[in-house]
Each structure stands twice: as C-alpha cells, then as structure tokens.
Design a protein around this motif. Structure first.
Motif, PDB file in Angstrom:
ATOM      1  N   LEU A  45       0.474  -1.062  -0.204  1.00  0.00           N
ATOM      2  CA  LEU A  45       0.195   0.281  -0.021  1.00  0.00           C
ATOM      3  C   LEU A  45       1.082   1.812   0.417  1.00  0.00           C
ATOM      4  CD1 LEU A  45      -2.253  -0.846   2.763  1.00  0.00           C
ATOM      5  CD2 LEU A  45      -3.044  -0.666   0.010  1.00  0.00           C
ATOM      6  N   PHE A  46       1.812   1.181   1.296  1.00  0.00           N
ATOM      7  CA  PHE A  46       2.949   2.557   0.898  1.00  0.00           C
ATOM      8  C   PHE A  46       4.044   2.543   0.476  1.00  0.00           C
ATOM      9  CE2 PHE A  46      -1.079   1.885   4.735  1.00  0.00           C
ATOM     10  CZ  PHE A  46      -1.564   2.975   3.819  1.00  0.00           C
ATOM     11  N   ASP A  47       4.891   3.864   0.191  1.00  0.00           N
ATOM     12  CA  ASP A  47       5.922   3.772   0.259  1.00  0.00           C
ATOM     13  C   ASP A  47       6.275   5.188   1.752  1.00  0.00           C
ATOM     14  OD1 ASP A  47       6.949   2.968  -1.834  1.00  0.00           O
ATOM     15  OD2 ASP A  47       5.747   4.480  -3.164  1.00  0.00           O
ATOM     16  N   THR A  48       7.612   4.419   2.634  1.00  0.00           N
ATOM     17  CA  THR A  48       7.415   4.711   4.160  1.00  0.00           C
ATOM     18  C   THR A  48       8.560   5.319   4.265  1.00  0.00           C
ATOM     19  OG1 THR A  48       8.402   2.723   4.722  1.00  0.00           O
ATOM     20  CG2 THR A  48       5.716   3.093   4.714  1.00  0.00           C
ATOM     21  N   THR A  49       8.995   6.101   4.758  1.00  0.00           N
ATOM     22  CA  THR A  49       9.681   7.310   4.885  1.00  0.00           C
ATOM     23  C   THR A  49      10.186   7.831   6.566  1.00  0.00           C
ATOM     24  OG1 THR A  49      11.543   8.966   4.415  1.00  0.00           O
ATOM     25  CG2 THR A  49       9.084   9.358   4.970  1.00  0.00           C
ATOM     26  N   THR A  50      11.164   7.656   7.019  1.00  0.00           N
ATOM     27  CA  THR A  50      10.642   9.133   8.955  1.00  0.00           C
ATOM     28  C   THR A  50      10.957  10.281   8.450  1.00  0.00           C
ATOM     29  OG1 THR A  50      13.396   8.797   9.001  1.00  0.00           O
ATOM     30  CG2 THR A  50      12.839   6.818   9.112  1.00  0.00           C
ATOM     31  N   TYR A  51      10.881  10.914   9.528  1.00  0.00           N
ATOM     32  CA  TYR A  51      10.477  11.900   9.418  1.00  0.00           C
ATOM     33  C   TYR A  51      11.197  13.245  10.689  1.00  0.00           C
ATOM     34  CZ  TYR A  51       6.073  11.256  12.362  1.00  0.00           C
ATOM     35  OH  TYR A  51       5.259  11.323  13.463  1.00  0.00           O
ATOM     36  N   PRO A  52      11.730  13.748  11.021  1.00  0.00           N
ATOM     37  CA  PRO A  52      12.147  14.848  12.031  1.00  0.00           C
ATOM     38  C   PRO A  52      11.584  14.319  13.336  1.00  0.00           C
ATOM     39  CG  PRO A  52      13.109  15.312   9.662  1.00  0.00           C
ATOM     40  CD  PRO A  52      12.338  14.785   9.867  1.00  0.00           C
ATOM     41  N   GLN A  58       7.533   5.539  14.484  1.00  0.00           N
ATOM     42  CA  GLN A  58       6.064   5.607  13.680  1.00  0.00           C
ATOM     43  C   GLN A  58       6.981   6.350  11.980  1.00  0.00           C
ATOM     44  OE1 GLN A  58       3.258   6.498  14.602  1.00  0.00           O
ATOM     45  NE2 GLN A  58       3.402   5.559  16.275  1.00  0.00           N
ATOM     46  N   GLN A  59       6.702   5.919  11.466  1.00  0.00           N
ATOM     47  CA  GLN A  59       6.997   6.333  10.228  1.00  0.00           C
ATOM     48  C   GLN A  59       6.297   7.832   9.182  1.00  0.00           C
ATOM     49  OE1 GLN A  59       7.221   2.347   8.705  1.00  0.00           O
ATOM     50  NE2 GLN A  59       9.529   2.608   8.319  1.00  0.00           N
ATOM     51  N   GLU A  60       6.340   8.076   7.984  1.00  0.00           N
ATOM     52  CA  GLU A  60       5.818   8.840   7.072  1.00  0.00           C
ATOM     53  C   GLU A  60       5.250   7.546   5.889  1.00  0.00           C
ATOM     54  OE1 GLU A  60       5.020  12.048   7.604  1.00  0.00           O
ATOM     55  OE2 GLU A  60       4.911  12.994   5.840  1.00  0.00           O
ATOM     56  N   LEU A  61       3.965   8.001   5.701  1.00  0.00           N
ATOM     57  CA  LEU A  61       3.441   6.783   4.747  1.00  0.00           C
ATOM     58  C   LEU A  61       3.018   7.769   3.376  1.00  0.00           C
ATOM     59  CD1 LEU A  61       0.937   5.144   7.398  1.00  0.00           C
ATOM     60  CD2 LEU A  61       2.844   4.275   6.318  1.00  0.00           C
TER      61      LEU A  61
END
Length: 276
Positions: free
Chosen positions: A154-161, A167-170
């Motif tokens: 469903l998602f590409d994910t990344t981290t965020y400051p 928790q991740q950014e979707l």
C-alpha cells in the motif's frame, strides 16, 4: 430529486442529484451566507495524501456564490495536535463557521469543533467521524483497500525528524492512488496528484479521538458509493450515530471532491443555509 428514508439516518439524497445547470443555479441563489447577522465562513480541512488544492472546485463555486471560504492546511501528524492546529485557526474567524473535512480531515473537524464555540455545522465528505476513543485508522471499513493488502503493498515509507519511536511517514503507492484512491479522475490527473501528494504520519491514524463534536453540532454527510478507502458502509454507520443528513453520490471515488465538486458544493450549501 428523489429522497429515501434510511432507518436512523436523516434524509438520503441519491445523487443523480446534480442535474446539469440545476445545482449551479441553486448555488448561485445563495445570496448572503449569513447567520445571526454575520457572514458565515466555510472552513475546509483536507485529508491524508492530499492538500488544500483538493478543495479548489468547491472554493471557486462558493466564492462565486458570495460565500467566505478558507481551505486550510492539515499537518496530518497526530490527531490531537492536528485538531488543536485547526481549532486555533477557527478561533481567529469572526462569526459562525461551517466546518468541513475530507477523509482524515473528518476526524480532525470532529475534534476541533468541540474546542471552539463558533462552529455551527459539520460536513463530512467521504470522511471519518470518530467517537471518543476511536482512531481514524479503525474506521476505514472491512472492505477498504487499506484492509485488503499488507502495508508493504500500500505504502512507500520514510522517517521524519522528531518522529515518535516506531512512527513513519506514509505515501500511497502509485497503483493504489490511481486505481483505488482517485479512480474517478482521469488517469493522468490521478498520476499528477499521486506525484504531488503530502505524506501522512502513522501516528495520525493511531491517535484516539478525544472529542466528538457531532454529538452536539448538526452534521451533513456526503458519501461516494465508489469510495474504496473509507467504505460507504462504514460512513453510513458513522452518519447514523451522528444523526447526520446524508447524501449518497452514485459513483465517484475517495476523491469525488476533486472529480465532481458540484454535488459536494450542494451539500455545503445546505449546511450554510441551516445557520441562523
């Protein structure tokens, strides 16, 4: 317009509701947008994987009808802080407010509206309307594409400051966005919106709701029968408990507000006219 009564839910307008020319004329006859002698302000809150531009069709129509309207940014980081962000903006608005939310924005308006005094009507557009303690992520419906596939599909994910642990950014994957999120749009437009989508934190979907503004504020619910992100069955259940006036749009997608803004505007006009 043909109307049906569904048990426990106020009026359901089955839309074929927007006959060519009729809805534009109805909006054009909205001559004041006034409540209690002060002009109503319509405040629009976008959902996840979108931005304020998703409301452009509604904004242009309401402006032509003489209404004050603002589409404001939604951080999509944490339901509690996102709602406080919107509530702070609402406190800066003079006079009565019709507050509308799309998708995750419905959870935000549910919480923000309970923290201010000037919201007189709520409008849910293919949106979630949680009760206290519920999370946005729990309200998509069993048949939602979000519950049919594993997250990796469903998602590409990344981290965020500053992200809380785990928790991740979707970001929605292109095939999911084009085929299930914005499938009522021309394919090229859907691909453009996919490429420019805003990320959404997993924390936003997992934060329990602290308030339920729909318990005391009159509400309207716009439901697209073709929504594959928050299913019509889930939305109808939320509308029933909120005692909302419901409009079911035949077709569309989770982005009907982009592909077919006129019937959405018609529902906003109904809410505006309710303010006295």
């Amino acid at each position: 317009m043909r109307k049906l009564l569904i048990a426990g839910v106020s009026t359901v307008a089955v839309a074929a509701l927007a006959l060519p020319g009729v809805s534009e004329a109805a909006a054009g006859r909205l001559n004041a947008c006034r409540g209690d002698g002060a002009k109503v302000t319509v405040v629009l809150v976008h959902g996840a994987w979108a931005d304020t531009s998703s409301w452009s069709g509604e904004v242009s129509r309401l402006q032509r009808a003489g209404c004050k309207v603002r589409a404001i940014a939604n951080p999509v980081e944490n339901l509690t802080t996102d709602s406080q962000y919107v509530a702070d903006f609402l406190k800066s608005v003079k006079g009565p407010v019709v507050l509308a939310g799309h998708s995750y924005g419905g959870s935000v308006i549910t919480n923000a509206s309970a923290q201010v005094k000037n919201v007189k009507a709520l409008v849910y557009v293919d949106a979630a309307a949680p009760a206290v303690g519920e999370t946005n992520g729990s309200l998509s419906g069993a048949d939602s594409i979000l519950n049919q596939l594993p997250a990796a599909q469903l998602f590409d994910t990344t981290t965020y400051p500053g992200a809380p642990a785990g928790q991740q950014e979707l970001y929605l994957k292109e095939k999911i966005f084009v085929n299930h999120f914005g499938n009522s749009l021309p394919r090229e437009q859907a691909r453009l919106l996919w490429a420019s989508q805003r990320g959404a934190s997993t924390e936003a979907f997992g934060t329990p709701s602290k308030y339920a503004g729909w318990k005391t504020i009159p509400s309207w619910y716009f439901i697209s029968s073709g929504d594959q992100i928050i299913t019509p069955a889930s939305e109808l259940a939320m509308a029933k408990r909120a005692k909302s006036e419901v409009t079911v749009y035949n077709g569309g997608s989770h982005l009907t507000l982009v592909s077919n803004p006129q019937p959405v505007t018609d529902v906003l006009v109904k809410a505006i006219r309710s303010v006295r």
